[in-house]
Write a protein that holds these residues in place. Structure first.
Motif, PDB file in Angstrom:
ATOM      1  N   UNK A   2      39.651  34.643  41.258  1.00  0.00           N
ATOM      2  CA  UNK A   2      39.620  35.803  40.440  1.00  0.00           C
ATOM      3  C   UNK A   2      38.255  36.650  40.591  1.00  0.00           C
ATOM      4  N   UNK A   3      38.232  37.694  40.988  1.00  0.00           N
ATOM      5  CA  UNK A   3      37.189  38.861  41.318  1.00  0.00           C
ATOM      6  C   UNK A   3      37.293  39.570  40.237  1.00  0.00           C
ATOM      7  N   UNK A   4      36.124  39.775  39.403  1.00  0.00           N
ATOM      8  CA  UNK A   4      36.138  40.639  38.137  1.00  0.00           C
ATOM      9  C   UNK A   4      35.069  41.951  38.653  1.00  0.00           C
ATOM     10  N   UNK A   5      35.402  43.275  38.152  1.00  0.00           N
ATOM     11  CA  UNK A   5      34.716  44.365  38.134  1.00  0.00           C
ATOM     12  C   UNK A   5      34.032  44.561  36.795  1.00  0.00           C
ATOM     13  N   UNK A   6      32.597  44.104  36.566  1.00  0.00           N
ATOM     14  CA  UNK A   6      32.179  44.142  35.235  1.00  0.00           C
ATOM     15  C   UNK A   6      31.988  45.615  34.878  1.00  0.00           C
ATOM     16  N   UNK A   7      32.158  46.612  35.686  1.00  0.00           N
ATOM     17  CA  UNK A   7      31.971  48.103  35.163  1.00  0.00           C
ATOM     18  C   UNK A   7      33.292  48.656  34.666  1.00  0.00           C
ATOM     19  N   UNK A   8      34.461  47.835  34.827  1.00  0.00           N
ATOM     20  CA  UNK A   8      36.086  47.954  34.172  1.00  0.00           C
ATOM     21  C   UNK A   8      36.203  47.052  33.026  1.00  0.00           C
ATOM     22  N   UNK A   9      35.628  45.780  33.164  1.00  0.00           N
ATOM     23  CA  UNK A   9      36.119  45.000  31.942  1.00  0.00           C
ATOM     24  C   UNK A   9      35.808  45.477  30.639  1.00  0.00           C
ATOM     25  N   UNK A  10      36.854  45.127  29.691  1.00  0.00           N
ATOM     26  CA  UNK A  10      37.022  45.739  28.440  1.00  0.00           C
ATOM     27  C   UNK A  10      36.457  44.558  27.378  1.00  0.00           C
ATOM     28  N   UNK A  11      36.741  43.322  28.126  1.00  0.00           N
ATOM     29  CA  UNK A  11      36.452  42.145  26.816  1.00  0.00           C
ATOM     30  C   UNK A  11      37.113  41.982  26.155  1.00  0.00           C
ATOM     31  N   UNK A  12      38.537  42.428  26.699  1.00  0.00           N
ATOM     32  CA  UNK A  12      39.748  42.441  25.473  1.00  0.00           C
ATOM     33  C   UNK A  12      40.320  41.149  25.449  1.00  0.00           C
ATOM     34  N   UNK A  13      40.285  40.261  26.445  1.00  0.00           N
ATOM     35  CA  UNK A  13      40.898  38.794  26.449  1.00  0.00           C
ATOM     36  C   UNK A  13      42.349  38.772  26.840  1.00  0.00           C
ATOM     37  N   UNK A  14      42.823  39.895  27.309  1.00  0.00           N
ATOM     38  CA  UNK A  14      44.205  39.902  27.891  1.00  0.00           C
ATOM     39  C   UNK A  14      44.455  39.012  29.038  1.00  0.00           C
ATOM     40  N   UNK A  15      43.599  38.855  29.921  1.00  0.00           N
ATOM     41  CA  UNK A  15      43.661  37.857  30.804  1.00  0.00           C
ATOM     42  C   UNK A  15      43.458  36.467  30.565  1.00  0.00           C
ATOM     43  N   UNK A  16      42.539  36.253  29.653  1.00  0.00           N
ATOM     44  CA  UNK A  16      42.586  34.730  28.969  1.00  0.00           C
ATOM     45  C   UNK A  16      43.899  34.233  28.162  1.00  0.00           C
ATOM     46  N   UNK A  18      46.958  35.189  28.782  1.00  0.00           N
ATOM     47  CA  UNK A  18      48.012  34.864  29.610  1.00  0.00           C
ATOM     48  C   UNK A  18      47.850  33.754  30.888  1.00  0.00           C
ATOM     49  N   UNK A  19      46.574  33.327  31.108  1.00  0.00           N
ATOM     50  CA  UNK A  19      46.130  32.410  32.092  1.00  0.00           C
ATOM     51  C   UNK A  19      46.749  31.069  31.802  1.00  0.00           C
ATOM     52  N   UNK A  20      47.793  30.629  32.592  1.00  0.00           N
ATOM     53  CA  UNK A  20      48.664  29.291  32.276  1.00  0.00           C
ATOM     54  C   UNK A  20      47.638  27.961  32.232  1.00  0.00           C
ATOM     55  N   UNK A  21      46.483  28.076  33.023  1.00  0.00           N
ATOM     56  CA  UNK A  21      45.571  26.955  33.317  1.00  0.00           C
ATOM     57  C   UNK A  21      44.424  27.004  32.746  1.00  0.00           C
ATOM     58  N   UNK A  22      44.389  28.090  31.827  1.00  0.00           N
ATOM     59  CA  UNK A  22      43.158  28.255  31.035  1.00  0.00           C
ATOM     60  C   UNK A  22      41.834  28.422  31.735  1.00  0.00           C
ATOM     61  N   UNK A  23      41.998  28.770  32.860  1.00  0.00           N
ATOM     62  CA  UNK A  23      40.704  29.328  33.712  1.00  0.00           C
ATOM     63  C   UNK A  23      39.976  30.427  33.414  1.00  0.00           C
ATOM     64  N   UNK A  24      40.257  31.163  32.369  1.00  0.00           N
ATOM     65  CA  UNK A  24      39.459  32.335  31.640  1.00  0.00           C
ATOM     66  C   UNK A  24      39.249  31.666  30.298  1.00  0.00           C
ATOM     67  N   UNK A  25      37.772  31.691  30.083  1.00  0.00           N
ATOM     68  CA  UNK A  25      37.427  30.999  28.721  1.00  0.00           C
ATOM     69  C   UNK A  25      36.673  32.165  27.809  1.00  0.00           C
ATOM     70  N   UNK A  26      36.938  32.050  26.539  1.00  0.00           N
ATOM     71  CA  UNK A  26      36.239  32.855  25.697  1.00  0.00           C
ATOM     72  C   UNK A  26      35.103  32.111  24.998  1.00  0.00           C
ATOM     73  N   UNK A  27      33.912  32.630  25.110  1.00  0.00           N
ATOM     74  CA  UNK A  27      32.815  31.831  24.250  1.00  0.00           C
ATOM     75  C   UNK A  27      32.385  33.347  23.205  1.00  0.00           C
ATOM     76  N   UNK A  28      32.294  32.798  22.073  1.00  0.00           N
ATOM     77  CA  UNK A  28      32.106  34.056  20.864  1.00  0.00           C
ATOM     78  C   UNK A  28      31.107  33.501  19.902  1.00  0.00           C
TER      79      UNK A  28
END
Length: 139
Positions: A2-16, A18-28
Motif C-alpha cells: 500500500x502506498x499512502x498519499x498523506x496529503x489526501x488521507x482523512x484518517x477516517x479508517x475506512x481502509x482499516x 475493510x482490510x481482511x488481514x488487519x494490515x492497517x492498524x489504528x493507534x489512538x
C-alpha cells in the motif's frame, strides 16, 4: 503493498475497516489518531477501493520502503469537549453538505458535535415535543 498519499488521507479508517488481514492498524490516544499501514504482500485492493479520499494505491512490494504512518490530532466536540474526529474528515463532510444543512435552527453546527452529544440533544428535543403534545391533549 500500500502506498499512502498523506496529503489526501482523512484518517477516517475506512481502509482499516475493510482490510481482511488487519494490515492497517489504528493507534489512538485521547487526542490523537494514528493510522499505520504495515507492509503487505497481498494483492487485495479493498482498502484502495473503499478509501473515500482516493489516498491509497497498490504498488509493487519493496522491502526497502518503510511502512507508512500518519497521525492526526482529533477535533474537540463543541458541546462536551471530547475528541471525536480528524479535521480532514470534518472538512470533507462539510464540503459535501449544502450550507443550509450544516446548522440547525438554533445555530448548532452538527458536524462539529460528537455523536453522543447529537443523540442527547435530539433526545432532549424529542422529549420536549412529546411533553408539549401531552399538555395540549390532557384535560
Amino acid at each position: 503493498m500500500i502506498k499512502v498519499d498523506p496529503g489526501k488521507c482523512l484518517g477516517c479508517l475506512s481502509c482499516s475497516n475493510v482490510c481482511p488481514n488487519q494490515n492497517i492498524v489504528l493507534l489512538q490516544s485521547a487526542d490523537t489518531r494514528t493510522v499505520h499501514w504495515k507492509k503487505c504482500k497481498e494483492e487485495c485492493d479493498l482498502c484502495v477501493e473503499f478509501c473515500p479520499a482516493k489516498a491509497l494505491a497498490l504498488v509493487a512490494y519493496d522491502e526497502l520502503v518503510p511502512e507508512s504512518e500518519i497521525s492526526f490530532e482529533l477535533v474537540a466536540c463543541r458541546v462536551c469537549g471530547s475528541r471525536y474526529a480528524t479535521l480532514p474528515m470534518l472538512m470533507k463532510v462539510e464540503a459535501s453538505l449544502p450550507a443550509g444543512m450544516q446548522e440547525d435552527a438554533s445555530g448548532l453546527e452538527w458536524i462539529r458535535i460528537c455523536s453522543q452529544c447529537r443523540r442527547d440533544i435530539e433526545a432532549e428535543k424529542a422529549a420536549g415535543q412529546v411533553m408539549k403534545e401531552r399538555k395540549r391533549i390532557s384535560p
